[in-house]
Design an enzyme around this catalytic site. Structure first.
Site, short mmCIF file in Angstrom:
data_model
loop_
_atom_site.label_atom_id
_atom_site.label_comp_id
_atom_site.label_asym_id
_atom_site.label_seq_id
_atom_site.Cartn_x
_atom_site.Cartn_y
_atom_site.Cartn_z
N SER A 184 0.86 -1.20 0.00
CA SER A 184 0.00 0.00 0.00
C SER A 184 0.89 1.23 0.00
CB SER A 184 -0.86 0.06 1.27
OG SER A 184 -1.54 -1.14 1.47
N CYS A 361 -7.82 -1.72 7.16
CA CYS A 361 -6.60 -2.14 6.47
C CYS A 361 -5.61 -2.75 7.45
CB CYS A 361 -5.97 -0.95 5.77
SG CYS A 361 -4.61 -1.43 4.67
N TYR A 403 -4.33 -8.33 4.42
CA TYR A 403 -3.37 -9.23 3.78
C TYR A 403 -2.61 -10.04 4.83
CZ TYR A 403 -0.88 -4.83 4.72
OH TYR A 403 -0.41 -3.66 5.30
#
Ligand code: FAD
Length: 403
Positions: A184, A361, A403
């Protein structure tokens, strides 16, 4: 926005490198720069700007900064008006500035300006590492680095919330070239130097004990990045991703929930909202960051975040969940979902507003606890959380990248 490089791709670069192009621009705000004669050719509201090929990107950014929208790019035909009916239009571009877009509920995803896959793995952009420093303070767990790359000389550009790919050197276990890993982007579209020539990442070095041998294993790409020396070359692909884009609405409420390096896109948002001030985006809404980390020493960008909260307290709220130092109401470790549960009523009220966007996130699996906490709250009004969340996803108001 079609890039000039792409626009001219059907012609050879050498053929074009000495050529001039004419941008037709609308919506330029009258100001010192436009007045001092840089943009003299005007006709029926449009301004025609003649640009040499090698300055096309730079000029494009300047026009955007001045509030303008490029509606066409055409080869210069030799006359001052430049654009004639005979000229072949290279790029027709839709209106993209915040001034011309309807503000509420407009999502950048719906516009044409999001750059995607400008560089592919078979022909990556070769950047240079210009900064690489540790973000974990003494006594913290692991290694997380802020790494910045110089992008000048290419066509790479991006917006907040996107990711780039990094192709590490060497081959994998099967002898094939290493595949790219995504990271990111942690900087705004303008980069940490605010001159549109850099991109920054926030990278945790993957380190684990091999389940069978017990040996310490280090991740290939994260180690490559964390150990990268200033001056070294780096292969960059992308940018990619439209899931985590920031709304154009300057009055939006933006709820951010991060664990660890999940802070990366939120650093970009917060820098755009508060730290950097650019024409075309002045945030007047409310941003709330709930940040989960194991120890105080692991609070990435701690000083900057706390300074922003101090300075912009009316518009920015910062809440930590420090798992190994704080206790939840049941006496256990304080994880992000416990903070969400603590503030569930307030969060639920905010989430129901049409211009609230929620972003998650970081570590895979962090959504479950958050869903549970919000589900308990929505249930009090007989609203099924999963249905409500589905609607928000459809309206581009619920964004997850784990992730
Ligand atoms: P590799 O050498 O590829 O090793 C990874 C492999 O190791 C795993 O596939 C697994 O097989 C094994 N492994 C990992 N942990 C264990 C364990 N505990 N036990 C046993 N085996 C294990 N990372 C960041 O640091 N910052 C970011 O901002 C970031 N953003 C991302 C954004 C997206 C959209 C995605 C998809 C990922 C992001 N990542 C980010 C993760 C990043 O892409 C890499 O996956 C990460 O850096 C590890 O890559 P590596 O090459 O170092 O590890």
């Amino acid at each position: 926005m079609q890039s000039p490089n792409t626009a001219a791709s059907s012609f050879s670069t050498t053929e074009f490198s000495n050529r001039l192009f004419v941008y037709e621009v609308v919506g330029l705000r009258q100001n010192v720069e436009t007045d001092k004669g840089n943009y003299p050719i005007r006709s029926s509201g449009s301004v025609f700007i003649t640009v040499p090929y090698n300055r096309m990107n730079q000029e494009m950014r300047r026009i955007t900064r001045l509030g303008g929208t490029i509606v066409s790019i055409q080869p210069f035909t030799g006359t001052t008006t430049g654009v004639t009916g005979k000229a072949t239009a290279i790029a027709e571009v839709t209106a993209t500035t915040s001034e011309t877009k309807p503000q509420p509920m407009t999502h950048p995803k719906d516009t044409a300006e999001i750059p995607v896959n400008l560089y592919k793995p078979n022909k990556p952009f070769i950047g240079k590492c210009i900064e690489n420093y540790e973000l974990v303070a003494e006594g913290g767990i692991g290694t997380v680095r802020h790494v910045t790359f110089d992008l000048s000389g290419g066509n790479m550009r991006y917006v907040e919330g996107q990711s780039i790919g990094i192709v590490p050197p060497g081959v994998d276990a099967k002898g094939k070239p290493q595949k790219l890993r995504l990271y990111s982007i942690a900087s705004t579209r303008h980069g940490d130097k605010e001159d549109n020539t850099t991109v920054s990442l926030c990278v945790r070095q993957l380190e684990y004990k091999h389940p069978e041998t017990g040996e310490t294993v280090y991740g290939v790409c994260s180690t490559h990045l964390c150990k990268m020396e200033v001056g070294a070359d780096v292969k960059i692909t992308g940018p990619v991703g439209k899931e985590m884009l920031l709304p154009d609405d300057e009055n939006a409420t933006v709820i951010m929930m991060a664990t660890g390096t999940g802070i990366a896109p939120f650093r970009a948002y917060l820098w755009r909202m508060f730290k950097e001030q650019h024409e075309g985006y002045k945030f007047k809404g409310f941003a709330w960051l709930i940040f989960g980390i194991p120890k105080t020493a692991n609070i990435l960008y701690k000083e900057d975040l706390e300074k922003l909260q101090e300075e912009f307290g009316d518009h920015f709220r910062l809440t930590y969940a420090i798992s190994r130092e704080q206790q939840n109401s049941e006496g256990g470790r304080m994880y992000i979902q416990h903070r969400v549960a603590e503030h569930a009523e307030e969060l639920w009220n905010l989430i129901q507003k049409d211009n609230t966007h929620t972003y998650i996130c970081g570590l895979k699996g962090m959504e479950d606890g958050i869903d549970e906490a919000l589900s308990a709250q929505s249930q009090k009004q007989d609203i099924k959380w999963s249905d409500y969340q589905r609607q928000m996803k459809k309206a581009h108001r619920w964004h997850v990248e784990t992730y």
